[in-house]
Scaffold this motif. Structure first.
Motif, PDB file in Angstrom:
ATOM      1  N   PRO A   1       0.807  -1.223   0.000  1.00 52.50           N
ATOM      2  CA  PRO A   1       0.000   0.000   0.000  1.00 52.50           C
ATOM      3  C   PRO A   1       0.842   1.276   0.000  1.00 52.50           C
ATOM      4  N   ARG A   2       1.947   1.286   0.676  1.00 51.34           N
ATOM      5  CA  ARG A   2       2.796   2.475   0.698  1.00 51.34           C
ATOM      6  C   ARG A   2       3.377   2.748  -0.684  1.00 51.34           C
ATOM      7  N   ALA A   3       3.813   1.698  -1.360  1.00 50.00           N
ATOM      8  CA  ALA A   3       4.354   1.852  -2.712  1.00 50.00           C
ATOM      9  C   ALA A   3       3.260   2.285  -3.679  1.00 50.00           C
ATOM     10  N   PHE A   4       2.062   1.722  -3.552  1.00 54.50           N
ATOM     11  CA  PHE A   4       0.954   2.111  -4.433  1.00 54.50           C
ATOM     12  C   PHE A   4       0.597   3.579  -4.256  1.00 54.50           C
ATOM     13  N   LYS A   5       0.544   4.020  -2.994  1.00 54.36           N
ATOM     14  CA  LYS A   5       0.216   5.420  -2.720  1.00 54.36           C
ATOM     15  C   LYS A   5       1.284   6.333  -3.327  1.00 54.36           C
ATOM     16  N   ALA A   6       2.564   5.979  -3.173  1.00 60.63           N
ATOM     17  CA  ALA A   6       3.644   6.787  -3.741  1.00 60.63           C
ATOM     18  C   ALA A   6       3.555   6.805  -5.262  1.00 60.63           C
ATOM     19  N   ALA A   7       3.258   5.655  -5.865  1.00 55.43           N
ATOM     20  CA  ALA A   7       3.188   5.567  -7.331  1.00 55.43           C
ATOM     21  C   ALA A   7       2.056   6.413  -7.895  1.00 55.43           C
ATOM     22  N   THR A   8       1.008   6.593  -7.121  1.00 48.02           N
ATOM     23  CA  THR A   8      -0.142   7.353  -7.632  1.00 48.02           C
ATOM     24  C   THR A   8      -0.142   8.816  -7.226  1.00 48.02           C
ATOM     25  N   LYS A   9       0.642   9.172  -6.205  1.00 49.59           N
ATOM     26  CA  LYS A   9       0.551  10.546  -5.695  1.00 49.59           C
ATOM     27  C   LYS A   9       1.864  11.314  -5.678  1.00 49.59           C
ATOM     28  N   VAL A  10       3.007  10.648  -5.835  1.00 52.03           N
ATOM     29  CA  VAL A  10       4.299  11.328  -5.735  1.00 52.03           C
ATOM     30  C   VAL A  10       4.910  11.474  -7.124  1.00 52.03           C
ATOM     31  N   ASP A  11       5.528  12.615  -7.353  1.00 58.39           N
ATOM     32  CA  ASP A  11       6.219  12.887  -8.619  1.00 58.39           C
ATOM     33  C   ASP A  11       7.273  11.799  -8.857  1.00 58.39           C
ATOM     34  N   PRO A  12       7.268  11.125 -10.007  1.00 60.91           N
ATOM     35  CA  PRO A  12       8.231  10.054 -10.282  1.00 60.91           C
ATOM     36  C   PRO A  12       9.691  10.510 -10.187  1.00 60.91           C
ATOM     37  N   LEU A  13       9.962  11.763 -10.494  1.00 58.19           N
ATOM     38  CA  LEU A  13      11.336  12.268 -10.393  1.00 58.19           C
ATOM     39  C   LEU A  13      11.810  12.271  -8.940  1.00 58.19           C
ATOM     40  N   ILE A  14      10.909  12.583  -8.021  1.00 56.13           N
ATOM     41  CA  ILE A  14      11.264  12.555  -6.597  1.00 56.13           C
ATOM     42  C   ILE A  14      11.591  11.127  -6.173  1.00 56.13           C
ATOM     43  N   LEU A  15      10.780  10.170  -6.623  1.00 57.08           N
ATOM     44  CA  LEU A  15      11.035   8.763  -6.286  1.00 57.08           C
ATOM     45  C   LEU A  15      12.351   8.287  -6.893  1.00 57.08           C
ATOM     46  N   ALA A  16      12.598   8.648  -8.151  1.00 53.09           N
ATOM     47  CA  ALA A  16      13.831   8.228  -8.827  1.00 53.09           C
ATOM     48  C   ALA A  16      15.049   8.853  -8.151  1.00 53.09           C
ATOM     49  N   THR A  17      14.947  10.098  -7.756  1.00 51.63           N
ATOM     50  CA  THR A  17      16.049  10.772  -7.069  1.00 51.63           C
ATOM     51  C   THR A  17      16.332  10.095  -5.728  1.00 51.63           C
ATOM     52  N   ALA A  18      15.277   9.725  -5.035  1.00 52.67           N
ATOM     53  CA  ALA A  18      15.438   9.038  -3.754  1.00 52.67           C
ATOM     54  C   ALA A  18      16.118   7.679  -3.948  1.00 52.67           C
ATOM     55  N   LEU A  19      15.698   6.927  -4.957  1.00 47.13           N
ATOM     56  CA  LEU A  19      16.320   5.631  -5.232  1.00 47.13           C
ATOM     57  C   LEU A  19      17.794   5.788  -5.596  1.00 47.13           C
ATOM     58  N   ASP A  20      18.092   6.804  -6.398  1.00 49.23           N
ATOM     59  CA  ASP A  20      19.478   7.064  -6.775  1.00 49.23           C
ATOM     60  C   ASP A  20      20.308   7.419  -5.542  1.00 49.23           C
ATOM     61  N   HIS A  21      19.744   8.232  -4.659  1.00 46.84           N
ATOM     62  CA  HIS A  21      20.439   8.609  -3.429  1.00 46.84           C
ATOM     63  C   HIS A  21      20.690   7.379  -2.552  1.00 46.84           C
ATOM     64  N   ILE A  22      19.697   6.524  -2.437  1.00 49.53           N
ATOM     65  CA  ILE A  22      19.847   5.290  -1.645  1.00 49.53           C
ATOM     66  C   ILE A  22      20.952   4.419  -2.224  1.00 49.53           C
ATOM     67  N   ALA A  23      20.973   4.248  -3.537  1.00 54.73           N
ATOM     68  CA  ALA A  23      22.004   3.425  -4.191  1.00 54.73           C
ATOM     69  C   ALA A  23      23.395   4.014  -3.957  1.00 54.73           C
ATOM     70  N   ARG A  24      23.534   5.336  -4.119  1.00 55.86           N
ATOM     71  CA  ARG A  24      24.844   5.980  -3.933  1.00 55.86           C
ATOM     72  C   ARG A  24      25.301   5.897  -2.480  1.00 55.86           C
ATOM     73  N   THR A  25      24.379   6.092  -1.545  1.00 57.44           N
ATOM     74  CA  THR A  25      24.721   6.037  -0.124  1.00 57.44           C
ATOM     75  C   THR A  25      25.168   4.634   0.270  1.00 57.44           C
ATOM     76  N   ALA A  26      24.454   3.633  -0.191  1.00 58.42           N
ATOM     77  CA  ALA A  26      24.833   2.244   0.118  1.00 58.42           C
ATOM     78  C   ALA A  26      26.180   1.907  -0.507  1.00 58.42           C
ATOM     79  N   GLN A  27      26.422   2.396  -1.709  1.00 52.79           N
ATOM     80  CA  GLN A  27      27.680   2.099  -2.409  1.00 52.79           C
ATOM     81  C   GLN A  27      28.867   2.775  -1.729  1.00 52.79           C
ATOM     82  N   ARG A  28      28.658   3.947  -1.141  1.00 60.08           N
ATOM     83  CA  ARG A  28      29.749   4.710  -0.511  1.00 60.08           C
ATOM     84  C   ARG A  28      29.987   4.343   0.947  1.00 60.08           C
ATOM     85  N   SER A  29      29.235   3.425   1.472  1.00 59.40           N
ATOM     86  CA  SER A  29      29.390   3.066   2.875  1.00 59.40           C
ATOM     87  C   SER A  29      30.804   2.558   3.150  1.00 59.40           C
ATOM     88  N   ARG A  30      31.313   2.888   4.333  1.00 59.22           N
ATOM     89  CA  ARG A  30      32.675   2.455   4.705  1.00 59.22           C
ATOM     90  C   ARG A  30      32.784   0.939   4.814  1.00 59.22           C
TER      91      ARG A  30
END
Length: 136
Positions: A10-39
């Motif tokens: 339900p949380r993903a469905f709500k985001a997919a229908t109500k949140v700007d896709p660019l915001i979601l994509a930016t968040a995913l990119d940030h998560i990927a970069r943060t995980a990759q840069r972890s010590r």
């Protein structure tokens, strides 16, 4: 009357229908970069990074695509590291107490009364050594 459909995510469905896709994509990119840069690169962080990258590429996620993180148990890297650090600290404390006690004992036989340990020094060194003695 409208039918209410419950989605598996339900949380993903709500985001997919109500949140700007660019915001979601930016968040995913940030998560990927943060995980990759972890010590510390754990299996879980690599999985998070790859999961985000799969979503960013528009592919459907499948457990078969990735090496899934193990369930945390008593022998995870972090827990083993913590136990090892604890035992190393105990070893150092034991060595320091032994060195102090040996120093006091060696100075007991000195001819110069001023170089001999005081009763307080002796009792202090003995107490430090006794405190580290494991119970039997």
């Amino acid at each position: 009357m409208t039918d209410h459909v419950t989605h598996e995510y339900p949380r993903a469905f709500k985001a997919a229908t109500k949140v700007d896709p660019l915001i979601l994509a930016t968040a995913l990119d940030h998560i990927a970069r943060t995980a990759q840069r972890s010590r510390s690169q754990t299996r879980r962080l690599r999985w998070i990074e790859q999961r985000a990258l799969i979503a960013l590429s528009g592919r459907e996620y499948s457990d078969l695509d990735l090496d899934l993180p193990k369930n945390a148990g008593p022998d995870t890297h972090e827990k083993l590291q913590k136990r090892m650090s604890f035992h190393i600290a105990i070893k150092h404390q034991t060595r320091e107490a032994l060195v102090q006690l040996l120093d006091v004992c060696e100075r007991m036989d000195l001819e110069d009364q001023n170089q001999r340990p005081t009763e307080e020094e002796y009792q202090s060194a003995l107490a430090a050594a006794r405190a580290l003695k494991e119970p039997t």
